[in-house]
Scaffold this active site. Structure first.
Site, PDB file in Angstrom:
ATOM      1  N   ASP A  46     -27.138   4.484 -25.359  1.00 46.99           N
ATOM      2  CA  ASP A  46     -28.538   4.539 -24.941  1.00 46.99           C
ATOM      3  C   ASP A  46     -28.863   3.265 -24.155  1.00 46.99           C
ATOM      4  O   ASP A  46     -28.683   2.153 -24.657  1.00 46.99           O
ATOM      5  CB  ASP A  46     -29.424   4.659 -26.190  1.00 46.99           C
ATOM      6  CG  ASP A  46     -30.868   5.007 -25.831  1.00 46.99           C
ATOM      7  OD1 ASP A  46     -31.228   6.189 -25.877  1.00 46.99           O
ATOM      8  OD2 ASP A  46     -31.613   4.066 -25.478  1.00 46.99           O
ATOM      9  N   ASN A  54     -38.218   2.168 -15.422  1.00 47.66           N
ATOM     10  CA  ASN A  54     -39.002   3.191 -14.720  1.00 47.66           C
ATOM     11  C   ASN A  54     -40.414   2.702 -14.431  1.00 47.66           C
ATOM     12  O   ASN A  54     -40.938   2.872 -13.331  1.00 47.66           O
ATOM     13  CB  ASN A  54     -39.090   4.463 -15.576  1.00 47.66           C
ATOM     14  CG  ASN A  54     -37.951   5.427 -15.274  1.00 47.66           C
ATOM     15  OD1 ASN A  54     -37.391   5.410 -14.182  1.00 47.66           O
ATOM     16  ND2 ASN A  54     -37.599   6.246 -16.249  1.00 47.66           N
ATOM     17  N   ASP A  63     -33.461   6.341 -11.514  1.00 50.04           N
ATOM     18  CA  ASP A  63     -32.385   7.289 -11.201  1.00 50.04           C
ATOM     19  C   ASP A  63     -31.148   6.565 -10.676  1.00 50.04           C
ATOM     20  O   ASP A  63     -30.014   6.932 -11.009  1.00 50.04           O
ATOM     21  CB  ASP A  63     -32.865   8.303 -10.146  1.00 50.04           C
ATOM     22  CG  ASP A  63     -33.764   9.374 -10.751  1.00 50.04           C
ATOM     23  OD1 ASP A  63     -33.972   9.353 -11.983  1.00 50.04           O
ATOM     24  OD2 ASP A  63     -34.258  10.230  -9.992  1.00 50.04           O
ATOM     25  N   GLU A  89     -32.044   8.830 -20.973  1.00 52.99           N
ATOM     26  CA  GLU A  89     -31.159   7.668 -20.837  1.00 52.99           C
ATOM     27  C   GLU A  89     -30.132   7.642 -21.956  1.00 52.99           C
ATOM     28  O   GLU A  89     -29.628   6.604 -22.336  1.00 52.99           O
ATOM     29  CB  GLU A  89     -31.975   6.377 -20.826  1.00 52.99           C
ATOM     30  CG  GLU A  89     -32.601   5.964 -22.156  1.00 52.99           C
ATOM     31  CD  GLU A  89     -34.020   6.513 -22.377  1.00 52.99           C
ATOM     32  OE1 GLU A  89     -34.350   7.583 -21.801  1.00 52.99           O
ATOM     33  OE2 GLU A  89     -34.767   5.873 -23.126  1.00 52.99           O
TER      34      GLU A  89
END
Ligand code: C2E
Ligand code: C2E
Length: 170
Positions: A46, A54, A63, A89
């Site tokens: 993770d 983000n 991305d 993620e």
């Protein structure tokens, strides 16, 4: 592979397998237990603080990070190891014929290759990214759900112990 078949099993952003494929692979594995004397290991990865990437830099940057992350992972595991993106993620790697101890070494390698070099997110901007990993060895005949839960508990410990690290399930 036919395009339609490929789309059904591949995560389009990262090119890794998707959750659906991982689940069918794990279900199939349970039936083959005992065929090999060597164990199977599994890890959940993770990305640390991905939401803030983000939020601060935008979804295009997020991305880009996910794509580069997947690429680095792919370069640092064997072809026989199955890597899948299972959530925003969150990633899973299944390592056939690998013990929990070996998988922990591999996870430490992956923590290193993610954290040691900055990610380029466009306009030449660089971002330091780290990953936390939970590792476990599957027990013969064990349901995939249990293996995933144990890896997830180890991941939770890795996060709690400060992230940027891997932990093996006890
Ligand atoms: P090592 O790096 O200490 O790895 C020890 C064992 O962990 C390997 O034994 C293998 O069983 C497992 N292992 C390590 N990395 C991976 C991985 O990415 N995927 C999977 N599925 N298993 C992994 P093995 O195969 O007997 O290799 C012995 C040593 O040979 C390795 O020790 C390493 O020093 C070297 N080696 C083997 N293949 C490669 C390779 O493709 N690249 C590099 N750089 N070294 C390799
Ligand atoms: P591959 O087996 O697909 O492994 C891809 C990459 O995963 C390796 O790139 C390495 O970064 C990592 N890796 C895999 N296994 C190990 C391991 O046991 N220990 C460590 N430390 N890293 C591992 P790399 O090293 O550039 O190797 C590229 C390819 O060259 C490998 O692809 C494999 O096909 C071959 N290769 C390299 N070293 C060995 C080796 O010692 N034994 C064998 N049988 N093949 C090797």
């Amino acid at each position: 592979m036919q395009m339609s078949v490929e789309m059904a099993v591949i995560d389009p952003l990262t090119g890794l397998y998707n959750r659906r494929y991982l689940e069918s692979h794990l279900a199939g594995r349970a039936n083959h237990d005992g065929a090999s004397p060597r164990p199977t290991a599994l890890m959940i990865l993770d990305l640390d603080h991905f939401k803030s990437i983000n939020d601060r830099f935008g979804h295009a940057a997020g991305d880009t990070v996910l794509k580069q992350f997947a690429h680095r992972i792919r370069l640092n595991i064997r072809g026989v190891d199955l890597a899948a993106r299972v959530g925003g993620e969150e990633f899973v790697i299944v390592l056939p014929e690998t013990s929990g101890m070996e998988a922990q070494m591999i996870a430490q390698r992956l923590v290193r290759v993610i954290g040691q070099e900055a990610f380029v997110i466009g306009d030449g901007r660089e971002l330091q990214v780290t990953v936390s990993i939970g590792v476990t060895e599957a027990r013969p005949g064990e349901a995939a759900e249990e293996v995933l839960q144990r890896a997830d508990a180890a991941l939770y410990r890795a996060k709690g112990d400060g992230r940027n690290r891997s932990e093996v399930a006890s």
